[in-house]
Design a protein around this motif. Structure first.
Motif, PDB file in Angstrom:
ATOM      1  N   TYR A  87      89.188  43.060  53.815  1.00 22.98           N
ATOM      2  CA  TYR A  87      87.801  42.796  54.162  1.00 22.98           C
ATOM      3  C   TYR A  87      87.592  41.305  54.435  1.00 22.98           C
ATOM      4  O   TYR A  87      88.295  40.461  53.887  1.00 22.98           O
TER       5      TYR A  87
ATOM      6  N   TYR B 195      84.121  38.688  54.350  1.00 21.56           N
ATOM      7  CA  TYR B 195      82.714  38.468  54.051  1.00 21.56           C
ATOM      8  C   TYR B 195      82.408  37.007  54.344  1.00 21.56           C
ATOM      9  O   TYR B 195      83.309  36.168  54.418  1.00 21.56           O
TER      10      TYR B 195
ATOM     11  N   GLN C 119      79.377  33.809  53.314  1.00 17.60           N
ATOM     12  CA  GLN C 119      78.236  33.413  52.490  1.00 17.60           C
ATOM     13  C   GLN C 119      77.714  32.082  53.020  1.00 17.60           C
ATOM     14  O   GLN C 119      78.375  31.045  52.839  1.00 17.60           O
TER      15      GLN C 119
ATOM     16  N   LEU D 123      75.315  28.964  52.781  1.00 18.73           N
ATOM     17  CA  LEU D 123      74.890  28.238  51.590  1.00 18.73           C
ATOM     18  C   LEU D 123      73.520  28.703  51.118  1.00 18.73           C
ATOM     19  O   LEU D 123      72.547  28.720  51.883  1.00 18.73           O
ATOM     20  N   GLY D 124      73.459  29.145  49.847  1.00 19.89           N
ATOM     21  CA  GLY D 124      72.185  29.557  49.258  1.00 19.89           C
ATOM     22  C   GLY D 124      71.780  30.986  49.565  1.00 19.89           C
ATOM     23  O   GLY D 124      70.720  31.424  49.143  1.00 19.89           O
TER      24      GLY D 124
ATOM     25  N   LYS E 201      72.979  35.362  50.348  1.00 16.04           N
ATOM     26  CA  LYS E 201      73.808  36.443  49.813  1.00 16.04           C
ATOM     27  C   LYS E 201      75.189  36.444  50.447  1.00 16.04           C
ATOM     28  O   LYS E 201      75.378  35.987  51.572  1.00 16.04           O
ATOM     29  N   VAL E 202      76.142  37.008  49.745  1.00 18.53           N
ATOM     30  CA  VAL E 202      77.431  37.333  50.336  1.00 18.53           C
ATOM     31  C   VAL E 202      77.210  38.513  51.296  1.00 18.53           C
ATOM     32  O   VAL E 202      76.626  39.529  50.923  1.00 18.53           O
TER      33      VAL E 202
ATOM     34  N   PHE F 290      78.752  41.220  54.242  1.00 20.37           N
ATOM     35  CA  PHE F 290      79.921  41.919  54.765  1.00 20.37           C
ATOM     36  C   PHE F 290      80.085  41.652  56.255  1.00 20.37           C
ATOM     37  O   PHE F 290      79.102  41.662  57.011  1.00 20.37           O
TER      38      PHE F 290
ATOM     39  N   MET G 294      80.862  29.825  53.897  1.00 21.13           N
ATOM     40  CA  MET G 294      82.096  30.182  53.184  1.00 21.13           C
ATOM     41  C   MET G 294      82.525  31.553  53.678  1.00 21.13           C
ATOM     42  O   MET G 294      81.703  32.469  53.765  1.00 21.13           O
TER      43      MET G 294
ATOM     44  N   PHE H   9      85.042  34.657  52.873  1.00 15.65           N
ATOM     45  CA  PHE H   9      85.866  35.238  51.818  1.00 15.65           C
ATOM     46  C   PHE H   9      86.644  36.430  52.348  1.00 15.65           C
ATOM     47  O   PHE H   9      86.095  37.304  53.007  1.00 15.65           O
TER      48      PHE H   9
ATOM     49  N   GLN I 297      86.959  45.815  45.106  1.00 14.58           N
ATOM     50  CA  GLN I 297      87.439  44.745  45.966  1.00 14.58           C
ATOM     51  C   GLN I 297      87.626  43.459  45.172  1.00 14.58           C
ATOM     52  O   GLN I 297      86.782  43.102  44.355  1.00 14.58           O
TER      53      GLN I 297
ATOM     54  N   PHE J 255      88.381  39.315  45.512  1.00 11.37           N
ATOM     55  CA  PHE J 255      88.102  38.265  46.482  1.00 11.37           C
ATOM     56  C   PHE J 255      89.013  37.056  46.314  1.00 11.37           C
ATOM     57  O   PHE J 255      89.432  36.720  45.196  1.00 11.37           O
ATOM     58  N   GLY J 256      89.264  36.400  47.436  1.00 12.80           N
ATOM     59  CA  GLY J 256      89.928  35.117  47.416  1.00 12.80           C
ATOM     60  C   GLY J 256      88.939  33.995  47.129  1.00 12.80           C
ATOM     61  O   GLY J 256      87.731  34.237  47.004  1.00 12.80           O
ATOM     62  N   ALA J 257      89.459  32.774  47.062  1.00 11.59           N
ATOM     63  CA  ALA J 257      88.639  31.611  46.729  1.00 11.59           C
ATOM     64  C   ALA J 257      87.790  31.144  47.903  1.00 11.59           C
ATOM     65  O   ALA J 257      86.862  30.356  47.725  1.00 11.59           O
TER      66      ALA J 257
END
Lengths: 111, 112
Positions: A33, A35, A37, A39-40, A42-43, A45, A89, A91, A100, A102-104
């Motif tokens: 997957y 995703y 995000q 800044l500020g 929601k994450v 999809f 960001m 992910f 799921q 997640f990576g950093a």
């Protein structure tokens, strides 16, 4: 403990340039997957990938985006012509069933 | 409607307090419910997951799902300063390869 690995951690690019974000999912996972995000916010999809095909994609994932699993370990997200609003960001996640991991993340800055 | 609501806080508690974090959702088809912890500018870290309804406990963390009310909770007992982070609820349909729908996250600060 196995983890999802993303590179680079930070990518700076000029508007209109192509970027490729890279991910190495957890080795025995079959679902992958992306995703993002902002800044500020929601994450959100973007896309899911299984058996070398896109399983599901959101309305964000337009023709500027593509995903690929070029070999047995890497999973990539390409943005063909970056826009200022692509700054976020990103992910990568991998998983089994509905779970799921997640990576950093890769922080993409479009100037 | 795929929508998940979560109070963003911030929530500030003293060390040792019990913390309750909550989310509501509108899609009754959701089957997997997860809680992630996210530190600033880092990726979401899976804390707990629950399939369908019920409770699940893991150390100081308890996750509850009430599908009849479309309400999920995460309880943290004996909170520690290291628990200070943003907590994200997320949920998905009962099939792999589908989107996780996230809440906006609740920012928790635990003071010593």
């Amino acid at each position: 403990e196995p983890e999802v690995t993303q590179t680079p951690s930070h990518q700076v690019t000029q508007m209109g340039q192509e970027v490729i974000l890279r991910c190495v999912p957890i080795s025995n996972h079959l679902y992958f997957y992306w995703y993002r995000q902002i800044l500020g916010q929601k994450v959100e999809f973007l896309v899911s990938f299984y058996n070398n095909e896109i399983s599901e994609k959101s309305e964000i994932f337009d023709d500027q985006f593509s995903v690929e699993r070029p070999d047995g370990s890497n999973f990539t997200l390409k943005i063909r012509s970056t826009k200022l609003e692509d700054s976020a960001m990103y992910f990568c996640a991998s998983g089994t069933a509905g779970i799921q991991y997640f990576g950093a993340g890769t922080r993409l800055s479009v100037l | 409607q795929k929508e998940v609501e979560q109070d963003p806080g911030p929530l500030s508690v003293p060390e040792g307090a019990i913390v309750s974090l909550n989310c509501t959702y509108s899609n009754s088809a959701f089957q997997y419910f997860m809680w992630y912890r996210q530190y600033s500018r880092k990726g979401p870290e899976l804390l707990m997951y629950t399939y369908s309804s019920g409770n699940k406990e893991d150390g100081r963390f308890t996750a509850q799902v009430d599908k009849s009310s479309k309400y999920i909770s995460l309880f943290i007992r004996d909170s520690q300063p290291s628990d200070s982070a943003t907590y994200l609820c997320a949920m998905s349909l009962n099939q792999a390869g589908t989107a996780l729908i996230f809440g906006k996250g609740t920012t928790l600060s635990v003071s010593s």
